[in-house]
Design a protein around this motif. Structure first.
Motif, PDB file in Angstrom:
ATOM      1  N   MET A 143      10.512 -36.675  13.696  1.00 18.85           N
ATOM      2  CA  MET A 143       9.550 -36.063  12.783  1.00 18.85           C
ATOM      3  C   MET A 143       8.181 -36.694  12.988  1.00 18.85           C
ATOM      4  SD  MET A 143       9.599 -35.829   8.593  1.00 18.85           S
ATOM      5  CE  MET A 143      10.968 -34.696   8.510  1.00 18.85           C
ATOM      6  N   THR A 144       7.171 -35.863  13.221  1.00 16.30           N
ATOM      7  CA  THR A 144       5.819 -36.364  13.408  1.00 16.30           C
ATOM      8  C   THR A 144       5.258 -36.840  12.073  1.00 16.30           C
ATOM      9  OG1 THR A 144       4.812 -34.206  13.009  1.00 16.30           O
ATOM     10  CG2 THR A 144       5.468 -34.704  15.289  1.00 16.30           C
ATOM     11  N   SER A 145       4.169 -37.604  12.140  1.00 13.97           N
ATOM     12  CA  SER A 145       3.556 -38.107  10.908  1.00 13.97           C
ATOM     13  C   SER A 145       2.997 -36.958  10.072  1.00 13.97           C
ATOM     14  CB  SER A 145       2.448 -39.100  11.250  1.00 13.97           C
ATOM     15  OG  SER A 145       1.439 -38.489  12.045  1.00 13.97           O
ATOM     16  N   ALA A 146       2.441 -35.923  10.740  1.00 14.87           N
ATOM     17  CA  ALA A 146       1.910 -34.779  10.000  1.00 14.87           C
ATOM     18  C   ALA A 146       3.022 -34.040   9.279  1.00 14.87           C
ATOM     19  CB  ALA A 146       1.169 -33.839  10.954  1.00 14.87           C
ATOM     20  N   ARG A 147       4.142 -33.883   9.950  1.00 14.80           N
ATOM     21  CA  ARG A 147       5.271 -33.193   9.313  1.00 14.80           C
ATOM     22  C   ARG A 147       5.822 -34.018   8.154  1.00 14.80           C
ATOM     23  NH1 ARG A 147       8.010 -28.837  11.616  1.00 14.80           N
ATOM     24  NH2 ARG A 147       9.947 -28.297  10.537  1.00 14.80           N
ATOM     25  N   ARG A 148       5.879 -35.311   8.338  1.00 12.85           N
ATOM     26  CA  ARG A 148       6.364 -36.185   7.267  1.00 12.85           C
ATOM     27  C   ARG A 148       5.418 -36.133   6.064  1.00 12.85           C
ATOM     28  NH1 ARG A 148       6.955 -40.277  10.110  1.00 12.85           N
ATOM     29  NH2 ARG A 148       4.920 -41.244   9.738  1.00 12.85           N
ATOM     30  N   ASP A 149       4.110 -36.166   6.320  1.00 11.67           N
ATOM     31  CA  ASP A 149       3.145 -36.103   5.220  1.00 11.67           C
ATOM     32  C   ASP A 149       3.201 -34.751   4.513  1.00 11.67           C
ATOM     33  OD1 ASP A 149       2.350 -38.650   5.843  1.00 11.67           O
ATOM     34  OD2 ASP A 149       0.578 -38.039   6.992  1.00 11.67           O
ATOM     35  N   GLY A 150       3.397 -33.679   5.296  1.00 14.63           N
ATOM     36  CA  GLY A 150       3.547 -32.365   4.680  1.00 14.63           C
ATOM     37  C   GLY A 150       4.773 -32.295   3.791  1.00 14.63           C
ATOM     38  N   LEU A 151       5.856 -32.932   4.225  1.00 14.08           N
ATOM     39  CA  LEU A 151       7.077 -32.968   3.411  1.00 14.08           C
ATOM     40  C   LEU A 151       6.842 -33.773   2.137  1.00 14.08           C
ATOM     41  CD1 LEU A 151      10.057 -32.264   3.084  1.00 14.08           C
ATOM     42  CD2 LEU A 151      10.617 -34.296   4.445  1.00 14.08           C
ATOM     43  N   TYR A 152       6.072 -34.858   2.221  1.00  9.88           N
ATOM     44  CA  TYR A 152       5.753 -35.637   1.030  1.00  9.88           C
ATOM     45  C   TYR A 152       4.978 -34.799   0.008  1.00  9.88           C
ATOM     46  CZ  TYR A 152       7.151 -39.932   3.472  1.00  9.88           C
ATOM     47  OH  TYR A 152       7.857 -40.911   4.147  1.00  9.88           O
ATOM     48  N   LEU A 153       4.039 -33.989   0.490  1.00  3.59           N
ATOM     49  CA  LEU A 153       3.281 -33.118  -0.417  1.00  3.59           C
ATOM     50  C   LEU A 153       4.199 -32.101  -1.081  1.00  3.59           C
ATOM     51  CD1 LEU A 153       0.036 -32.467   1.686  1.00  3.59           C
ATOM     52  CD2 LEU A 153       0.250 -33.853  -0.397  1.00  3.59           C
ATOM     53  N   LEU A 154       5.134 -31.579  -0.311  1.00  2.00           N
ATOM     54  CA  LEU A 154       6.108 -30.648  -0.869  1.00  2.00           C
ATOM     55  C   LEU A 154       6.954 -31.326  -1.938  1.00  2.00           C
ATOM     56  CD1 LEU A 154       7.695 -27.942  -0.842  1.00  2.00           C
ATOM     57  CD2 LEU A 154       9.087 -28.921   0.987  1.00  2.00           C
ATOM     58  N   LEU A 155       7.413 -32.538  -1.651  1.00  2.00           N
ATOM     59  CA  LEU A 155       8.241 -33.265  -2.621  1.00  2.00           C
ATOM     60  C   LEU A 155       7.444 -33.634  -3.865  1.00  2.00           C
ATOM     61  CD1 LEU A 155      10.226 -35.599  -0.185  1.00  2.00           C
ATOM     62  CD2 LEU A 155      11.047 -33.542  -1.348  1.00  2.00           C
ATOM     63  N   LEU A 156       6.172 -33.969  -3.693  1.00  3.00           N
ATOM     64  CA  LEU A 156       5.323 -34.280  -4.848  1.00  3.00           C
ATOM     65  C   LEU A 156       5.166 -33.056  -5.741  1.00  3.00           C
ATOM     66  CD1 LEU A 156       3.446 -36.253  -6.328  1.00  3.00           C
ATOM     67  CD2 LEU A 156       1.585 -35.487  -4.833  1.00  3.00           C
ATOM     68  N   LEU A 212       8.476 -32.488  -7.587  1.00  6.59           N
ATOM     69  CA  LEU A 212       8.673 -33.438  -8.673  1.00  6.59           C
ATOM     70  C   LEU A 212       7.804 -33.087  -9.879  1.00  6.59           C
ATOM     71  CD1 LEU A 212      10.273 -36.038  -9.270  1.00  6.59           C
ATOM     72  CD2 LEU A 212       8.286 -37.342  -8.492  1.00  6.59           C
ATOM     73  N   THR A 213       6.557 -32.697  -9.616  1.00  7.32           N
ATOM     74  CA  THR A 213       5.665 -32.286 -10.704  1.00  7.32           C
ATOM     75  C   THR A 213       6.223 -31.071 -11.427  1.00  7.32           C
ATOM     76  OG1 THR A 213       3.760 -33.098  -9.446  1.00  7.32           O
ATOM     77  CG2 THR A 213       3.300 -31.608 -11.275  1.00  7.32           C
ATOM     78  N   PHE A 214       6.705 -30.106 -10.654  1.00  6.55           N
ATOM     79  CA  PHE A 214       7.283 -28.886 -11.221  1.00  6.55           C
ATOM     80  C   PHE A 214       8.467 -29.216 -12.125  1.00  6.55           C
ATOM     81  CE2 PHE A 214      10.556 -25.469 -10.263  1.00  6.55           C
ATOM     82  CZ  PHE A 214      10.084 -24.570 -11.207  1.00  6.55           C
ATOM     83  N   ILE A 215       9.353 -30.072 -11.672  1.00 10.80           N
ATOM     84  CA  ILE A 215      10.558 -30.386 -12.439  1.00 10.80           C
ATOM     85  C   ILE A 215      10.231 -31.191 -13.689  1.00 10.80           C
ATOM     86  CG2 ILE A 215      12.730 -31.674 -12.394  1.00 10.80           C
ATOM     87  CD1 ILE A 215      12.915 -30.941  -9.392  1.00 10.80           C
ATOM     88  N   LEU A 216       9.421 -32.243 -13.541  1.00 14.89           N
ATOM     89  CA  LEU A 216       9.149 -33.128 -14.670  1.00 14.89           C
ATOM     90  C   LEU A 216       8.245 -32.474 -15.705  1.00 14.89           C
ATOM     91  CD1 LEU A 216       8.682 -36.577 -12.874  1.00 14.89           C
ATOM     92  CD2 LEU A 216      10.706 -35.675 -14.024  1.00 14.89           C
ATOM     93  N   LEU A 217       7.117 -31.914 -15.250  1.00  9.30           N
ATOM     94  CA  LEU A 217       6.188 -31.302 -16.194  1.00  9.30           C
ATOM     95  C   LEU A 217       6.765 -30.018 -16.771  1.00  9.30           C
ATOM     96  CD1 LEU A 217       3.467 -31.407 -17.565  1.00  9.30           C
ATOM     97  CD2 LEU A 217       2.438 -30.325 -15.560  1.00  9.30           C
ATOM     98  N   GLY A 218       7.382 -29.207 -15.913  1.00 10.65           N
ATOM     99  CA  GLY A 218       8.001 -27.978 -16.406  1.00 10.65           C
ATOM    100  C   GLY A 218       9.112 -28.254 -17.389  1.00 10.65           C
ATOM    101  N   GLY A 219       9.942 -29.270 -17.102  1.00 10.49           N
ATOM    102  CA  GLY A 219      11.023 -29.626 -18.011  1.00 10.49           C
ATOM    103  C   GLY A 219      10.510 -30.121 -19.348  1.00 10.49           C
ATOM    104  N   ALA A 220       9.444 -30.934 -19.321  1.00 12.60           N
ATOM    105  CA  ALA A 220       8.871 -31.444 -20.570  1.00 12.60           C
ATOM    106  C   ALA A 220       8.287 -30.314 -21.412  1.00 12.60           C
ATOM    107  CB  ALA A 220       7.784 -32.476 -20.249  1.00 12.60           C
ATOM    108  N   LEU A 221       7.570 -29.403 -20.768  1.00 11.60           N
ATOM    109  CA  LEU A 221       6.997 -28.275 -21.501  1.00 11.60           C
ATOM    110  C   LEU A 221       8.092 -27.349 -22.024  1.00 11.60           C
ATOM    111  CD1 LEU A 221       3.977 -27.440 -19.155  1.00 11.60           C
ATOM    112  CD2 LEU A 221       3.883 -28.485 -21.423  1.00 11.60           C
ATOM    113  N   GLN A 222       9.158 -27.213 -21.260  1.00 11.09           N
ATOM    114  CA  GLN A 222      10.275 -26.357 -21.669  1.00 11.09           C
ATOM    115  C   GLN A 222      10.895 -26.852 -22.969  1.00 11.09           C
ATOM    116  OE1 GLN A 222      13.603 -25.638 -21.968  1.00 11.09           O
ATOM    117  NE2 GLN A 222      13.518 -23.484 -21.434  1.00 11.09           N
TER     118      GLN A 222
END
Length: 437
Positions: A1-14, A17-27
């Motif tokens: 995995m290249t560094s760009a691909r790894r960084d892109g995956l980190y952005l996806l995971l971030l 995580l925001t979707f799950i935590l913030l969405g769950g709290a608002l829910q």
């Protein structure tokens, strides 16, 4: 995995995580949590008990009998929950949930809404990462981080759009084809206005894509026919009743009236079809409906002509799907959460970015604008600021505030659709190997 691909995956995971935590709290804290699941759950319960799911009084009676009313419900919420608008085909998917008590049913629906959106997002990022992993991770992660409304309301668009995206991945990658056929069939049965034009692309593209479209159509019929016959037996006048429910929402000042007097079409979860923008100029359905169709129809015809004229390839497929994912929001009733279908524009944007030239910047600008303007958090901030301005209630002020809410999303969707349609037409003469039959 290249560094760009790894960084892109980190952005996806971030973003995930925001979707799950913030969405769950608002829910957990929202007075309208799961309201859109109630919309499909209690009519399906009606059908199971052989009551007419399209009659408001029958659904209300079923809801009251099962303790489905909430003290926090407004009159608008009660109308949303009791006036059923979905086609009978949707029962093929919702009745299995209605066979369960509310507790496990709503948790399962919530998990499916979140899980399918996360899966669709990962698959699209995986495709876009072949061209521009960091850009794809940014766009997909940003979309996920701004999908809290779907988590809170659990509208069926979350599942239908996500399954449609999964089906596209299966068909273009030629993997897990039965899964893709089933996903598209469910999407068409539940939300044909979201998945219909995506299905049309595969039908018009010919070759193996047409085969997939026909298989999906037969699967949709097989899945939906028992539910349609069941509804016809229990509610023989369902067509007139559904039409009456739709009219009740779309009357002047109603929840789905696109004009400035609407009580539900603007704000968080706003409507995004062209009628909302045209009503800014003339609040008359005899004007804004025909004008919307006249704008959309030539674009659809050109898109269909290019699709029929040229053999399909993955590059052309992504440009075609990017265009139609934006254009399909415009002619008829769609809300902000339906625009998550813009996930299908990410591979095309990444492909153009990797190709260089001035089009890469225009693709980036339009995709960024489209994703920001269809995002939950920016609108939450903007609408919060507006509500605290305490501006004088003059005609000019109201016109400006309505324009701020009604104009940006339909216009950027129209711009995205036209840009990717132009790119699709530009690449129509590129040499390509024939598609397998």
């Amino acid at each position: 995995m290249t560094s760009a691909r790894r960084d892109g995956l980190y952005l996806l995971l971030l973003g995930s995580l925001t979707f799950i935590l913030l969405g769950g709290a608002l829910q957990l804290g929202s007075p309208v949590s799961m309201v859109d699941f109630r919309v499909v759950y209690y009519p399906a319960r009606c059908l199971i008990h052989h009551h007419d799911p399209y009659l408001e009084e029958e659904v209300l009676r079923q809801t009251q009998a099962e303790g489905g009313n909430r003290s926090s419900d407004t009159a608008a919420t009660r109308q949303i929950v009791t006036r059923y608008e979905y086609p009978p085909s949707a029962f093929a998917f919702t009745v299995p949930f209605a066979l369960l008590p509310w507790g496990p049913a709503h948790l399962l629906w919530m998990a499916l809404t979140v899980g399918t959106l996360l899966l669709a997002a990962f698959l699209i990022w995986n495709l876009g990462a072949n061209y521009a992993p960091l850009l794809s991770g940014f766009l997909v992660g940003f979309l996920l981080a701004n999908s809290e409304t779907l988590f809170v309301l659990c509208n069926s668009a979350g599942i239908a759009v996500s399954l449609c995206v999964v089906a596209v991945w299966c068909f273009i990658r030629e993997r897990f084809i039965p899964v893709g056929i089933l996903c598209l069939a469910i999407s068409l049965a539940v939300k044909p206005q979201d998945a219909g034009l995506v299905w049309l692309y595969f039908l018009l593209a010919g070759g193996v894509y047409r085969k997939r479209a026909l298989q999906s159509l037969f699967a949709t019929i097989a899945l939906s026919l028992p539910a349609v016959l069941w509804v016809w037996r229990v509610a023989p006048h369902w067509i007139q009743e559904m039409h009456s429910n739709i009219l009740a929402f779309s009357v002047h000042g109603g929840l789905t009236d696109p004009g400035p007097a609407s009580t539900g079409a603007h704000g968080l979860g706003m409507m995004v079809n062209l009628q909302t923008a045209i009503s800014y100029l003339k609040d008359d359905p005899h004007i804004y409906n025909p004008v919307s169709y006249l704008i959309f129809a030539p674009l659809l015809l050109l898109w269909a002509f290019v699709t029929l004229r040229c053999p399909a390839s993955p590059r052309r497929a992504w440009l075609a799907l990017a265009s139609i994912s934006a254009l399909s929001m415009l002619p008829v009733y769609h809300h902000l959460y339906d625009a998550k279908l813009l996930l299908l524009s990410v591979p095309a944007c990444a492909m153009l970015w990797a190709g260089g030239g001035w089009t890469r910047w225009l693709a980036l600008l339009l995709n960024t604008a489209g994703f920001v303007l269809t995002a939950d958090l920016p609108w939450f901030i903007v609408l919060g600021i507006i509500s605290h301005l305490h501006l004088p209630a003059t005609e000019l002020t109201n016109k400006i505030l309505f324009g701020v809410q009604a104009l940006p999303v339909p216009l950027v969707l129209l711009a995205m659709g036209i840009f990717y349609l132009w790119g699709y037409a530009q690449h129509s003469s590129d040499p390509v190997a024939p598609q397998p039959q």
